[in-house]
Motif scaffolding. Structure first.
Motif, PDB file in Angstrom:
ATOM      1  N   MET A 108       0.812  -1.213   0.000  1.00 40.47           N
ATOM      2  CA  MET A 108       0.000   0.000   0.000  1.00 40.47           C
ATOM      3  C   MET A 108       0.847   1.265   0.000  1.00 40.47           C
ATOM      4  N   ALA A 109       0.206   2.365  -0.417  1.00 41.81           N
ATOM      5  CA  ALA A 109       0.738   3.715  -0.234  1.00 41.81           C
ATOM      6  C   ALA A 109      -0.399   4.561   0.321  1.00 41.81           C
ATOM      7  N   SER A 110      -0.091   5.482   1.257  1.00 39.24           N
ATOM      8  CA  SER A 110      -1.170   6.178   1.957  1.00 39.24           C
ATOM      9  C   SER A 110      -0.737   7.569   2.412  1.00 39.24           C
ATOM     10  N   TYR A 111      -1.726   8.451   2.519  1.00 36.26           N
ATOM     11  CA  TYR A 111      -1.546   9.825   3.010  1.00 36.26           C
ATOM     12  C   TYR A 111      -2.409   9.967   4.253  1.00 36.26           C
ATOM     13  N   HIS A 112      -1.769  10.343   5.391  1.00 34.91           N
ATOM     14  CA  HIS A 112      -2.408  10.249   6.695  1.00 34.91           C
ATOM     15  C   HIS A 112      -2.836  11.595   7.258  1.00 34.91           C
ATOM     16  N   TYR A 130       4.822  12.807  -2.811  1.00 38.43           N
ATOM     17  CA  TYR A 130       3.989  11.950  -3.648  1.00 38.43           C
ATOM     18  C   TYR A 130       4.679  10.610  -3.856  1.00 38.43           C
ATOM     19  N   VAL A 131       4.004   9.718  -4.585  1.00 37.29           N
ATOM     20  CA  VAL A 131       4.536   8.379  -4.855  1.00 37.29           C
ATOM     21  C   VAL A 131       4.774   8.250  -6.351  1.00 37.29           C
ATOM     22  N   THR A 132       5.880   7.615  -6.717  1.00 36.08           N
ATOM     23  CA  THR A 132       6.200   7.419  -8.127  1.00 36.08           C
ATOM     24  C   THR A 132       6.654   5.982  -8.369  1.00 36.08           C
ATOM     25  N   GLY A 133       6.700   5.591  -9.647  1.00 33.22           N
ATOM     26  CA  GLY A 133       7.173   4.253 -10.003  1.00 33.22           C
ATOM     27  C   GLY A 133       6.101   3.179  -9.964  1.00 33.22           C
ATOM     28  N   ILE A 134       4.818   3.571  -9.986  1.00 29.11           N
ATOM     29  CA  ILE A 134       3.718   2.600  -9.923  1.00 29.11           C
ATOM     30  C   ILE A 134       3.454   2.069 -11.329  1.00 29.11           C
ATOM     31  N   LYS A 135       3.641   0.781 -11.523  1.00 27.76           N
ATOM     32  CA  LYS A 135       3.471   0.183 -12.848  1.00 27.76           C
ATOM     33  C   LYS A 135       2.669  -1.112 -12.754  1.00 27.76           C
ATOM     34  N   THR A 183      -4.275  17.187 -13.573  1.00 26.06           N
ATOM     35  CA  THR A 183      -4.407  18.507 -12.953  1.00 26.06           C
ATOM     36  C   THR A 183      -3.158  18.858 -12.157  1.00 26.06           C
ATOM     37  N   THR A 184      -2.163  17.988 -12.196  1.00 35.28           N
ATOM     38  CA  THR A 184      -0.942  18.190 -11.427  1.00 35.28           C
ATOM     39  C   THR A 184       0.029  19.106 -12.164  1.00 35.28           C
ATOM     40  N   MET A 185       0.991  19.652 -11.419  1.00 33.96           N
ATOM     41  CA  MET A 185       2.037  20.503 -11.977  1.00 33.96           C
ATOM     42  C   MET A 185       3.280  20.358 -11.108  1.00 33.96           C
ATOM     43  N   ASN A 186       4.358  20.990 -11.523  1.00 33.11           N
ATOM     44  CA  ASN A 186       5.560  21.008 -10.692  1.00 33.11           C
ATOM     45  C   ASN A 186       5.367  21.991  -9.546  1.00 33.11           C
ATOM     46  N   VAL A 187       5.659  21.549  -8.320  1.00 32.17           N
ATOM     47  CA  VAL A 187       5.533  22.417  -7.154  1.00 32.17           C
ATOM     48  C   VAL A 187       6.864  22.453  -6.415  1.00 32.17           C
ATOM     49  N   SER A 188       7.034  23.467  -5.585  1.00 32.49           N
ATOM     50  CA  SER A 188       8.282  23.589  -4.831  1.00 32.49           C
ATOM     51  C   SER A 188       8.368  22.496  -3.770  1.00 32.49           C
ATOM     52  N   ASN A 189       9.589  22.118  -3.445  1.00 37.26           N
ATOM     53  CA  ASN A 189       9.867  21.118  -2.404  1.00 37.26           C
ATOM     54  C   ASN A 189       9.288  19.742  -2.724  1.00 37.26           C
ATOM     55  N   GLU A 190       9.181  19.412  -4.009  1.00 37.19           N
ATOM     56  CA  GLU A 190       8.691  18.082  -4.371  1.00 37.19           C
ATOM     57  C   GLU A 190       9.591  17.006  -3.768  1.00 37.19           C
ATOM     58  N   ASN A 191       8.956  15.933  -3.303  1.00 38.23           N
ATOM     59  CA  ASN A 191       9.702  14.862  -2.650  1.00 38.23           C
ATOM     60  C   ASN A 191       8.977  13.550  -2.920  1.00 38.23           C
ATOM     61  N   ALA A 192       9.645  12.627  -3.593  1.00 39.74           N
ATOM     62  CA  ALA A 192       8.983  11.407  -4.049  1.00 39.74           C
ATOM     63  C   ALA A 192       9.386  10.198  -3.219  1.00 39.74           C
ATOM     64  N   LEU A 193       8.416   9.320  -3.018  1.00 33.76           N
ATOM     65  CA  LEU A 193       8.645   7.993  -2.462  1.00 33.76           C
ATOM     66  C   LEU A 193       8.506   6.981  -3.588  1.00 33.76           C
ATOM     67  N   GLN A 194       9.451   6.057  -3.677  1.00 37.46           N
ATOM     68  CA  GLN A 194       9.410   5.050  -4.733  1.00 37.46           C
ATOM     69  C   GLN A 194       8.471   3.915  -4.350  1.00 37.46           C
ATOM     70  N   TRP A 195       7.601   3.551  -5.266  1.00 38.68           N
ATOM     71  CA  TRP A 195       6.639   2.467  -5.047  1.00 38.68           C
ATOM     72  C   TRP A 195       7.357   1.128  -4.924  1.00 38.68           C
TER      73      TRP A 195
END
Length: 241
Positions: free
Chosen positions: A141-145, A196-201, A229-241
């Motif tokens: 899973m991936a989740s936002y709390h 956000y989360v990236t690498g979901i395939k 509806t997404t765009m580049n935002v400041s302080n982007e930080n990704a978690l790998q799936w």
């Protein structure tokens, strides 16, 4: 002066008039003003265009009837009511998401003690009492709390990062999944969050989890949209799936 010279003098073009610098400045200012207004109007029209997409029915995979009550709202929305006050529980939407761009919007209410939103591998059967931040469920899973546990954090397969807004009651929480980019991005009241989360395939489903009895979560929409509806935002930080 002979006749030829007189004729040439009459037919000769007038001498060039030197342009007044002030006049040129005024004309250029008017042109720039018109261009600016046209550009502004174009931007405003673009930003106010409705986001096109298709609403899908909101169906939830069978839940523990002793822990959750499901209520249809207006024939389109779905309200989830948490009954038990002992442990976290997770519900999964039945819609399997494989391609395209999908979004879900929800709203919690429970005196600030909200749960959260996320995704689960379609191949994983969510058990009763599943917790997206704990083993073994977190591996799928991936989740936002919200403020209950891991407040404001995004968890993904046993790892987590802070940096997103700590949402609470009556705010609109949106998760947007882009299958082409393999990203899961979150919004709070329309504001895109940096973690956000990236690498979901793979195929996924949306999930919602809640902690305390008496709490509610209203699923307002489930859509397949035509463009992100997404765009580049400041302080982007990704978690790998």
């Amino acid at each position: 002066m002979d006749e030829i010279a007189v004729e040439q003098s009459i037919n000769a073009p007038p001498p060039p008039v030197e342009a007044n610098a002030d006049v040129i400045t005024i004309i250029n200012s008017i042109i720039d003003s018109l261009d600016s207004e046209q550009t502004k109007e174009l931007i405003e029209n673009t930003n106010t265009q409705p986001q096109t997409g298709v609403d899908f029915p909101i169906d939830i995979i069978k839940v523990d009837p002793d822990d959750f009550d499901l209520i249809d709202v207006d024939g389109r929305q779905k309200k989830i009511v948490k009954i038990k006050d002992k442990y976290c529980s997770t519900v999964s939407l039945s819609q399997v998401i494989e391609d395209g761009i999908w979004s879900i919007e929800i709203q919690f209410a429970n005196d600030g003690e909200t749960g959260g939103i996320g995704i689960v591998e379609d191949s994983y059967s969510v058990p009763i009492g599943a917790r997206p931040e704990q083993n073994p469920d977190c591996r799928h899973m991936a989740s936002y709390h919200g403020p209950s546990w891991y407040p404001g954090r995004v968890c993904c397969k046993g790892r987590n990062k802070s940096g997103n807004e700590l949402f609470t009651d009556n705010q609109i929480i949106k998760a947007e999944y882009d299958s082409e980019k393999g990203t899961l991005i979150f919004f709070v009241d329309g504001v895109q969050q940096p973690v956000y989360v990236t690498g979901i395939k793979e195929k996924i489903r949306f999930i919602i989890f809640m902690f305390y009895g008496g709490g509610t979560c209203t699923i307002q929409s489930l859509k397949k949209i035509t463009s992100p509806t997404t765009m580049n935002v400041s302080n982007e930080n990704a978690l790998q799936w």
